[in-house]
Design a protein around this motif. Structure first.
Motif, PDB file in Angstrom:
ATOM      1  N   LEU A 162      36.088  39.771  18.638  1.00  0.00           N
ATOM      2  CA  LEU A 162      36.123  40.055  17.256  1.00  0.00           C
ATOM      3  C   LEU A 162      37.274  40.757  16.843  1.00  0.00           C
ATOM      4  CD1 LEU A 162      32.237  40.536  17.159  1.00  0.00           C
ATOM      5  CD2 LEU A 162      33.537  39.148  16.031  1.00  0.00           C
ATOM      6  N   GLY A 163      37.638  41.896  17.664  1.00  0.00           N
ATOM      7  CA  GLY A 163      38.738  42.666  17.250  1.00  0.00           C
ATOM      8  C   GLY A 163      40.017  41.807  17.269  1.00  0.00           C
ATOM      9  N   ALA A 164      40.202  40.802  17.803  1.00  0.00           N
ATOM     10  CA  ALA A 164      41.441  39.972  17.871  1.00  0.00           C
ATOM     11  C   ALA A 164      41.324  39.138  16.810  1.00  0.00           C
ATOM     12  CB  ALA A 164      41.454  39.218  19.238  1.00  0.00           C
ATOM     13  N   GLY A 165      40.311  38.597  16.003  1.00  0.00           N
ATOM     14  CA  GLY A 165      40.294  37.755  14.930  1.00  0.00           C
ATOM     15  C   GLY A 165      40.029  38.584  13.656  1.00  0.00           C
ATOM     16  N   TRP A 169      41.368  41.291  12.590  1.00  0.00           N
ATOM     17  CA  TRP A 169      42.377  42.140  11.904  1.00  0.00           C
ATOM     18  C   TRP A 169      42.925  41.218  10.549  1.00  0.00           C
ATOM     19  CZ3 TRP A 169      47.075  39.914  11.090  1.00  0.00           C
ATOM     20  CH2 TRP A 169      47.703  38.699  11.865  1.00  0.00           C
ATOM     21  N   VAL A 170      42.938  39.926  10.724  1.00  0.00           N
ATOM     22  CA  VAL A 170      43.068  39.022   9.636  1.00  0.00           C
ATOM     23  C   VAL A 170      42.646  39.432   8.269  1.00  0.00           C
ATOM     24  CG1 VAL A 170      43.581  36.936   8.771  1.00  0.00           C
ATOM     25  CG2 VAL A 170      43.872  37.130  11.145  1.00  0.00           C
ATOM     26  N   ALA A 171      41.264  39.544   8.270  1.00  0.00           N
ATOM     27  CA  ALA A 171      40.442  39.901   7.081  1.00  0.00           C
ATOM     28  C   ALA A 171      40.754  41.288   6.542  1.00  0.00           C
ATOM     29  CB  ALA A 171      39.099  39.909   7.533  1.00  0.00           C
ATOM     30  N   ALA A 172      41.176  42.404   7.440  1.00  0.00           N
ATOM     31  CA  ALA A 172      41.676  43.633   7.120  1.00  0.00           C
ATOM     32  C   ALA A 172      42.969  43.503   6.678  1.00  0.00           C
ATOM     33  CB  ALA A 172      41.299  44.740   8.300  1.00  0.00           C
ATOM     34  N   GLN A 173      43.684  42.681   6.928  1.00  0.00           N
ATOM     35  CA  GLN A 173      45.132  42.792   6.668  1.00  0.00           C
ATOM     36  C   GLN A 173      45.162  42.529   5.062  1.00  0.00           C
ATOM     37  OE1 GLN A 173      47.525  39.823   6.343  1.00  0.00           O
ATOM     38  NE2 GLN A 173      49.436  40.896   6.310  1.00  0.00           N
ATOM     39  N   ARG A 174      44.585  41.313   4.574  1.00  0.00           N
ATOM     40  CA  ARG A 174      44.676  41.153   3.263  1.00  0.00           C
ATOM     41  C   ARG A 174      44.868  42.341   2.308  1.00  0.00           C
ATOM     42  NH1 ARG A 174      46.822  37.801   6.295  1.00  0.00           N
ATOM     43  NH2 ARG A 174      46.208  35.943   6.300  1.00  0.00           N
ATOM     44  N   PRO A 175      43.438  42.916   2.343  1.00  0.00           N
ATOM     45  CA  PRO A 175      43.562  44.332   1.319  1.00  0.00           C
ATOM     46  C   PRO A 175      44.568  45.274   1.612  1.00  0.00           C
ATOM     47  CG  PRO A 175      41.299  43.702   2.369  1.00  0.00           C
ATOM     48  CD  PRO A 175      42.426  42.807   2.893  1.00  0.00           C
ATOM     49  N   LEU A 176      44.759  45.464   2.818  1.00  0.00           N
ATOM     50  CA  LEU A 176      45.723  46.261   3.230  1.00  0.00           C
ATOM     51  C   LEU A 176      47.403  45.854   2.602  1.00  0.00           C
ATOM     52  CD1 LEU A 176      46.479  49.085   4.472  1.00  0.00           C
ATOM     53  CD2 LEU A 176      46.935  48.074   6.469  1.00  0.00           C
ATOM     54  N   PHE A 177      47.489  44.593   2.734  1.00  0.00           N
ATOM     55  CA  PHE A 177      48.723  44.192   2.187  1.00  0.00           C
ATOM     56  C   PHE A 177      48.842  44.347   0.685  1.00  0.00           C
ATOM     57  CE2 PHE A 177      50.587  40.238   0.218  1.00  0.00           C
ATOM     58  CZ  PHE A 177      51.864  40.464   0.760  1.00  0.00           C
ATOM     59  N   ALA A 178      47.837  44.094  -0.112  1.00  0.00           N
ATOM     60  CA  ALA A 178      47.665  44.182  -1.516  1.00  0.00           C
ATOM     61  C   ALA A 178      47.920  45.828  -1.819  1.00  0.00           C
ATOM     62  CB  ALA A 178      46.289  43.856  -1.884  1.00  0.00           C
ATOM     63  N   TYR A 217      54.401  44.321   8.150  1.00  0.00           N
ATOM     64  CA  TYR A 217      54.006  45.847   8.591  1.00  0.00           C
ATOM     65  C   TYR A 217      52.762  46.006   8.396  1.00  0.00           C
ATOM     66  CZ  TYR A 217      58.751  47.072   8.866  1.00  0.00           C
ATOM     67  OH  TYR A 217      60.306  47.254   9.399  1.00  0.00           O
ATOM     68  N   THR A 218      51.953  45.453   7.601  1.00  0.00           N
ATOM     69  CA  THR A 218      50.442  45.502   7.377  1.00  0.00           C
ATOM     70  C   THR A 218      49.924  44.752   8.601  1.00  0.00           C
ATOM     71  OG1 THR A 218      50.245  43.727   5.699  1.00  0.00           O
ATOM     72  CG2 THR A 218      50.489  46.041   4.817  1.00  0.00           C
ATOM     73  N   ALA A 219      50.328  43.596   8.963  1.00  0.00           N
ATOM     74  CA  ALA A 219      49.983  42.774   9.940  1.00  0.00           C
ATOM     75  C   ALA A 219      50.184  43.449  11.295  1.00  0.00           C
ATOM     76  CB  ALA A 219      50.647  41.324  10.182  1.00  0.00           C
ATOM     77  N   TYR A 220      51.325  43.980  11.503  1.00  0.00           N
ATOM     78  CA  TYR A 220      51.493  44.851  12.702  1.00  0.00           C
ATOM     79  C   TYR A 220      50.370  45.955  12.832  1.00  0.00           C
ATOM     80  CZ  TYR A 220      56.013  42.705  12.843  1.00  0.00           C
ATOM     81  OH  TYR A 220      57.155  41.815  12.650  1.00  0.00           O
ATOM     82  N   ALA A 221      50.180  46.746  11.783  1.00  0.00           N
ATOM     83  CA  ALA A 221      49.136  47.890  11.889  1.00  0.00           C
ATOM     84  C   ALA A 221      47.858  47.636  11.883  1.00  0.00           C
ATOM     85  CB  ALA A 221      49.440  48.502  10.396  1.00  0.00           C
ATOM     86  N   THR A 222      47.534  46.325  11.208  1.00  0.00           N
ATOM     87  CA  THR A 222      45.873  46.185  11.447  1.00  0.00           C
ATOM     88  C   THR A 222      45.672  45.579  12.871  1.00  0.00           C
ATOM     89  OG1 THR A 222      46.427  43.940   9.985  1.00  0.00           O
ATOM     90  CG2 THR A 222      45.354  45.903   8.978  1.00  0.00           C
ATOM     91  N   THR A 223      46.591  44.626  13.186  1.00  0.00           N
ATOM     92  CA  THR A 223      46.513  44.092  14.615  1.00  0.00           C
ATOM     93  C   THR A 223      46.287  45.034  15.767  1.00  0.00           C
ATOM     94  OG1 THR A 223      47.745  42.113  13.956  1.00  0.00           O
ATOM     95  CG2 THR A 223      47.629  42.410  16.279  1.00  0.00           C
ATOM     96  N   PHE A 224      47.183  46.240  15.679  1.00  0.00           N
ATOM     97  CA  PHE A 224      47.213  47.275  16.434  1.00  0.00           C
ATOM     98  C   PHE A 224      45.631  47.811  16.564  1.00  0.00           C
ATOM     99  CE2 PHE A 224      47.596  51.724  17.377  1.00  0.00           C
ATOM    100  CZ  PHE A 224      47.817  51.690  18.832  1.00  0.00           C
ATOM    101  N   LEU A 225      45.509  48.367  15.317  1.00  0.00           N
ATOM    102  CA  LEU A 225      44.239  49.226  14.937  1.00  0.00           C
ATOM    103  C   LEU A 225      42.998  48.416  15.431  1.00  0.00           C
ATOM    104  CD1 LEU A 225      45.110  50.898  11.488  1.00  0.00           C
ATOM    105  CD2 LEU A 225      44.905  52.028  13.702  1.00  0.00           C
ATOM    106  N   TYR A 226      42.829  47.123  14.925  1.00  0.00           N
ATOM    107  CA  TYR A 226      41.813  46.419  15.448  1.00  0.00           C
ATOM    108  C   TYR A 226      41.563  45.994  16.930  1.00  0.00           C
ATOM    109  CZ  TYR A 226      39.295  45.531  10.833  1.00  0.00           C
ATOM    110  OH  TYR A 226      38.747  45.684   9.797  1.00  0.00           O
ATOM    111  N   ILE A 227      42.786  45.622  17.531  1.00  0.00           N
ATOM    112  CA  ILE A 227      42.467  45.465  18.944  1.00  0.00           C
ATOM    113  C   ILE A 227      42.330  46.641  19.776  1.00  0.00           C
ATOM    114  CG2 ILE A 227      43.886  44.542  20.808  1.00  0.00           C
ATOM    115  CD1 ILE A 227      45.313  42.520  19.169  1.00  0.00           C
ATOM    116  N   ALA A 228      43.148  47.966  19.344  1.00  0.00           N
ATOM    117  CA  ALA A 228      42.811  49.059  19.851  1.00  0.00           C
ATOM    118  C   ALA A 228      41.386  49.599  19.726  1.00  0.00           C
ATOM    119  CB  ALA A 228      43.789  50.190  19.622  1.00  0.00           C
TER     120      ALA A 228
END
Length: 104
Positions: free
Chosen positions: A23-26, A28-37, A64-75
């Motif tokens: 779930l964490g690995a997947g 992050w995509v949903a969280a990245q979109r609002p952070l990108f906006a 950068y938002t993809a990197y940040a959300t990927t790290f946060l969600y996987i960690a």
């Protein structure tokens, strides 16, 4: 596949860990979109309409938002997966049933 196999084997503790990791690995995509906006709004506010609308600036915000959300969600998923779950009372969860399930 590991999540499904572990559940079929009755190893619910490891099943929970793998399910949380997936779930964490997947998600992050949903969280990245609002952070990108939000990042784009900050860029436009600080750089202005001219410099804030170039392809390079938009790409920077996206990556950068993809990197940040990927790290946060996987960690975060790994942290949560390593915490004891509801079946932690079982020393060996192989064959253990969830508490709300009747076993004959």
């Amino acid at each position: 596949l590991a999540t499904f196999a572990l559940a079929r084997q009755g190893d619910y503790v490891r099943h929970r860990q793998w399910a949380i990791r997936h779930l964490g690995a997947g998600l992050w995509v949903a969280a990245q979109r609002p952070l990108f906006a939000l990042a784009r709004l900050v860029q436009l506010g600080t750089l202005g309409a001219g410099a804030g609308t170039t392809a390079g600036v938009e790409a920077d915000a996206f990556y950068y938002t993809a990197y940040a959300t990927t790290f946060l969600y996987i960690a975060g998923a790994e942290w949560l997966a390593r915490r004891p779950g509801p079946l932690a009372a079982f020393p060996d969860s192989a064959g253990a049933q969830p508490p709300d399930r009747d076993v004959p």
